[in-house]
Design a protein around this motif. Structure first.
Motif, PDB file in Angstrom:
ATOM      1  N   PRO A  76      90.236 -49.131  35.492  1.00 12.87           N
ATOM      2  CA  PRO A  76      90.774 -48.448  34.311  1.00 12.87           C
ATOM      3  C   PRO A  76      89.718 -47.589  33.613  1.00 12.87           C
ATOM      4  CG  PRO A  76      91.073 -50.847  34.168  1.00 12.87           C
ATOM      5  CD  PRO A  76      90.191 -50.585  35.340  1.00 12.87           C
ATOM      6  N   ASN A  77      90.159 -46.742  32.712  1.00 19.35           N
ATOM      7  CA  ASN A  77      89.231 -45.937  31.905  1.00 19.35           C
ATOM      8  C   ASN A  77      88.260 -46.875  31.189  1.00 19.35           C
ATOM      9  OD1 ASN A  77      91.999 -43.870  31.104  1.00 19.35           O
ATOM     10  ND2 ASN A  77      90.297 -43.312  32.407  1.00 19.35           N
ATOM     11  N   GLY A  78      86.997 -46.494  31.235  1.00 21.51           N
ATOM     12  CA  GLY A  78      85.990 -47.279  30.508  1.00 21.51           C
ATOM     13  C   GLY A  78      85.529 -48.536  31.227  1.00 21.51           C
ATOM     14  N   SER A  79      85.962 -48.734  32.483  1.00 18.80           N
ATOM     15  CA  SER A  79      85.565 -49.974  33.172  1.00 18.80           C
ATOM     16  C   SER A  79      84.153 -49.899  33.753  1.00 18.80           C
ATOM     17  CB  SER A  79      86.577 -50.326  34.266  1.00 18.80           C
ATOM     18  OG  SER A  79      86.733 -49.245  35.161  1.00 18.80           O
ATOM     19  N   GLY A  80      83.548 -48.714  33.738  1.00 15.50           N
ATOM     20  CA  GLY A  80      82.152 -48.605  34.168  1.00 15.50           C
ATOM     21  C   GLY A  80      81.950 -47.873  35.485  1.00 15.50           C
ATOM     22  N   LYS A  81      82.946 -47.139  35.945  1.00 14.96           N
ATOM     23  CA  LYS A  81      82.851 -46.480  37.256  1.00 14.96           C
ATOM     24  C   LYS A  81      81.745 -45.418  37.272  1.00 14.96           C
ATOM     25  CE  LYS A  81      87.186 -45.164  37.001  1.00 14.96           C
ATOM     26  NZ  LYS A  81      87.512 -45.702  35.672  1.00 14.96           N
ATOM     27  N   THR A  82      81.791 -44.517  36.269  1.00 14.50           N
ATOM     28  CA  THR A  82      80.778 -43.456  36.218  1.00 14.50           C
ATOM     29  C   THR A  82      79.395 -44.063  36.007  1.00 14.50           C
ATOM     30  OG1 THR A  82      82.383 -41.898  35.351  1.00 14.50           O
ATOM     31  CG2 THR A  82      80.075 -41.368  34.939  1.00 14.50           C
ATOM     32  N   THR A  83      79.324 -45.085  35.174  1.00 13.02           N
ATOM     33  CA  THR A  83      78.029 -45.736  34.913  1.00 13.02           C
ATOM     34  C   THR A  83      77.469 -46.310  36.215  1.00 13.02           C
ATOM     35  OG1 THR A  83      78.866 -46.276  32.719  1.00 13.02           O
ATOM     36  CG2 THR A  83      76.882 -47.431  33.426  1.00 13.02           C
ATOM     37  N   LEU A  84      78.342 -46.874  37.050  1.00 11.38           N
ATOM     38  CA  LEU A  84      77.879 -47.424  38.331  1.00 11.38           C
ATOM     39  C   LEU A  84      77.338 -46.302  39.230  1.00 11.38           C
ATOM     40  CD1 LEU A  84      77.573 -49.686  40.400  1.00 11.38           C
ATOM     41  CD2 LEU A  84      79.979 -49.417  41.001  1.00 11.38           C
TER      42      LEU A  84
HETATM   43  N1  ATP Z   1      76.055 -42.484  26.780  1.00  8.70           N
HETATM   44  C1  ATP Z   1      76.788 -43.540  26.415  1.00  8.70           C
HETATM   45  N2  ATP Z   1      76.438 -44.284  25.340  1.00  8.70           N
HETATM   46  C2  ATP Z   1      77.147 -45.369  24.970  1.00  8.70           C
HETATM   47  N3  ATP Z   1      78.239 -45.812  25.622  1.00  8.70           N
HETATM   48  C3  ATP Z   1      78.645 -45.107  26.694  1.00  8.70           C
HETATM   49  C4  ATP Z   1      77.946 -43.943  27.148  1.00  8.70           C
HETATM   50  N4  ATP Z   1      78.577 -43.450  28.249  1.00  8.70           N
HETATM   51  C5  ATP Z   1      79.625 -44.273  28.463  1.00  8.70           C
HETATM   52  N5  ATP Z   1      79.672 -45.262  27.549  1.00  8.70           N
HETATM   53  C6  ATP Z   1      80.650 -46.351  27.477  1.00  8.70           C
HETATM   54  O1  ATP Z   1      80.527 -47.147  28.641  1.00  8.70           O
HETATM   55  C7  ATP Z   1      81.787 -47.604  29.072  1.00  8.70           C
HETATM   56  C8  ATP Z   1      81.962 -47.257  30.551  1.00  8.70           C
HETATM   57  O2  ATP Z   1      82.011 -45.839  30.654  1.00  8.70           O
HETATM   58  P1  ATP Z   1      82.202 -45.121  32.053  1.00  8.70           P
HETATM   59  O3  ATP Z   1      82.173 -43.656  31.817  1.00  8.70           O
HETATM   60  O4  ATP Z   1      81.253 -45.692  33.045  1.00  8.70           O
HETATM   61  O5  ATP Z   1      83.670 -45.615  32.415  1.00  8.70           O
HETATM   62  P2  ATP Z   1      84.646 -45.078  33.552  1.00  8.70           P
HETATM   63  O6  ATP Z   1      85.209 -46.278  34.227  1.00  8.70           O
HETATM   64  O7  ATP Z   1      83.986 -44.065  34.409  1.00  8.70           O
HETATM   65  O8  ATP Z   1      85.777 -44.414  32.657  1.00  8.70           O
HETATM   66  P3  ATP Z   1      86.786 -43.162  32.928  1.00  8.70           P
HETATM   67  O9  ATP Z   1      87.788 -43.638  33.934  1.00  8.70           O
HETATM   68  O10 ATP Z   1      87.410 -42.971  31.586  1.00  8.70           O
HETATM   69  O11 ATP Z   1      85.984 -41.994  33.390  1.00  8.70           O
HETATM   70  C9  ATP Z   1      82.806 -47.002  28.139  1.00  8.70           C
HETATM   71  O12 ATP Z   1      83.163 -47.961  27.177  1.00  8.70           O
HETATM   72  C10 ATP Z   1      82.069 -45.840  27.495  1.00  8.70           C
HETATM   73  O13 ATP Z   1      82.537 -45.617  26.188  1.00  8.70           O
END
Ligand code: ATP
Length: 415
Positions: free
Chosen positions: A37-45
């Motif tokens: 889901p959105n915000g689950s951490g995919k981009t962070t990974l």
């Molecule tokens: N630079 C940042 N500083 C603080 N929190 C952040 C930062 N970037 C992302 N986050 C938070 O980290 C969490 C994971 O974000 P991430 O972008 O990895 O999710 P995602 O699964 O890729 O989401 P999406 O599907 O919406 O792209 C979210 O709660 C987001 O708000």
């Protein structure tokens, strides 16, 4: 040896924990999709893997090399990224953009050599944009631009290609083309492709492996068949879906049913055993799992409709061979589950010599008088007794000591 290995990775933005103890392994030539889901951490990974972010804990190895030990130039030869959003200088031609992928191989102020030109030509041909080489990037369609970015990443000759939502902005035709392209790149060049995808069905069709993220943890990883189940999708995305197998590929496809309406009433107990079969238990098993009960079911024959439902829902199933009567061994195993359960539900099923043992076991449970037994009694037992009256006799004894329920809806008052 896996080409890419992530070991116990944890990442926090300041004090906000995002990824927790993430482990994964991907082999060369594999196309892996990250779902969640959105915000689950995919981009962070992804951004930890390409080292745009530095994890607080854990390590990332590419061909057994720790990424933190690599210089930025060497790292760019190991991992190439196609990011979610890119601002491209519109004054560059496609060829010039792709040539930027060769920077990790050039010294400062060094001009590209004939070999670099050959490589970018090959990369542009691999993604089908060689004919566009002299066009300006702003003259390209969405799909062509995406191809140019993939060609630039390929020009880095990486071992791992990471892509953040590479098909989100494309129409279905371009989506298909890009995924097919990525799959072929994996196969032909033996690189690892790791892509964040939001389209579960396309991920199922094209990926060899899927990683399902929930709240910064790997909820499930494995083949599409292992990851895309009704239960997993429900638990991670809070939506009810139906899964069908696409005949051409054999891969699971989801059909959206509705968002999950969470029932927050407290549960009346924790463990429930269900005696079912032939599809009579489907709705009950689904309801109990939705409510969060720990459910067991049996004894069921392998391949039975309720056996399939139970497996899909993550119910503990005591199973016996297809079309064979319940064996002594399985009856004993079933007894253990009956002993552990706090409540037992008997569905409105026919009884024959094959499943008579299930009824005999229940009679013994009733005799002890320790369990709550609920009987869903919709059809008179005489109409579903195929044992010449034996089953009806035992059933009637059980019925006397049970809570009799006339419909599934009534069951909701108790569970
Ligand atoms: N630079 C940042 N500083 C603080 N929190 C952040 C930062 N970037 C992302 N986050 C938070 O980290 C969490 C994971 O974000 P991430 O972008 O990895 O999710 P995602 O699964 O890729 O989401 P999406 O599907 O919406 O792209 C979210 O709660 C987001 O708000």
């Amino acid at each position: 040896m896996p080409g890419l290995e992530v070991k116990n990775l944890s990442y926090s933005y300041k004090d906000k924990s995002i990824l927790e103890d993430v482990c994964l392994e991907i082999n060369p030539g594999e196309f892996a999709g990250i779902l969640g889901p959105n915000g689950s951490g995919k981009t962070t990974l992804l951004n930890n893997i390409n080292r745009w972010l530095v994890p607080q804990k854990g390590s990332i190895l590419i061909e057994e090399q720790k990424v933190e030990s690599l210089s930025p130039k060497t790292l760019a030869q190991y991992v190439a990224t196609v990011p979610q959003e890119t601002s491209l200088d519109l004054s560059f031609t496609v060829e010039e953009i792709v040539m930027m992928g060769r920077n990790p191989y050039l010294k400062t102020f060094e001009r590209e050599k004939p070999r670099d030109k050959t490589i970018i030509e090959e990369c542009m041909k691999a993604v089908g944009i060689w004919n566009l080489k002299d066009r300006y990037i702003n003259e390209l369609s969405g799909g062509e631009k995406q191809r140019a970015l993939i060609a630039r990443a390929l020009a880095q000759q990486p071992k791992v290609l990471v892509l953040d939502e590479p098909i989100s902005h494309l129409d279905i035709n371009y989506k298909w083309e890009i995924l097919e392209l990525l799959k072929n790149l994996c196969k032909n060049m033996k690189i690892i492709v790791l892509a964040v995808l939001h389209d579960i069905n396309l991920a199922s069709l094209f990926c060899d492996k899927l990683l399902l993220l929930k709240d910064g943890k790997i909820f499930k990883s494995g083949s599409p068949e292992e990851v895309i189940t009704e239960q997993n999708i429900r638990e991670v995305f809070d939506v009810d879906v139906k899964i069908n197998i696409q005949p051409q590929s054999g891969r699971p496809m989801i059909t959206f049913i509705s968002p999950v309406h969470k029932d927050t009433r407290p549960r009346s107990c924790e463990r429930i055993h269900v005696v079912c079969g032939g599809g009579a238990g489907e709705k009950i098993l689904q309801y109990l799992r939705e409510r969060g009960y720990q459910v067991s079911a049996g004894v069921l024959n392998i391949g039975d409709t309720d056996w399939k439902t139970a497996k899909n829902l993550g119910v503990d199933v005591i199973e016996d061979l297809p079309f064979s009567p319940v064996s002594e061994e399985k009856a004993e195993e079933n007894k253990l589950y009956l002993d552990r359960a706090e409540a037992i539900i008997i569905c409105n099923i026919p009884f024959g010599h094959g499943n008579l043992k299930n009824l005999i076991l229940l009679r013994d449970v009733v005799a002890k008088g320790e369990k709550k037994i609920f009987v869903l009694h919709e059809t008179p037992i005489g109409q579903r007794d195929y044992t010449g009256g034996l089953a009806a006799k035992i059933y009637s004894q059980i019925l006397k000591e049970s809570v009799v329920i006339n419909s599934i809806e009534e069951l909701r008052d108790f569970f």
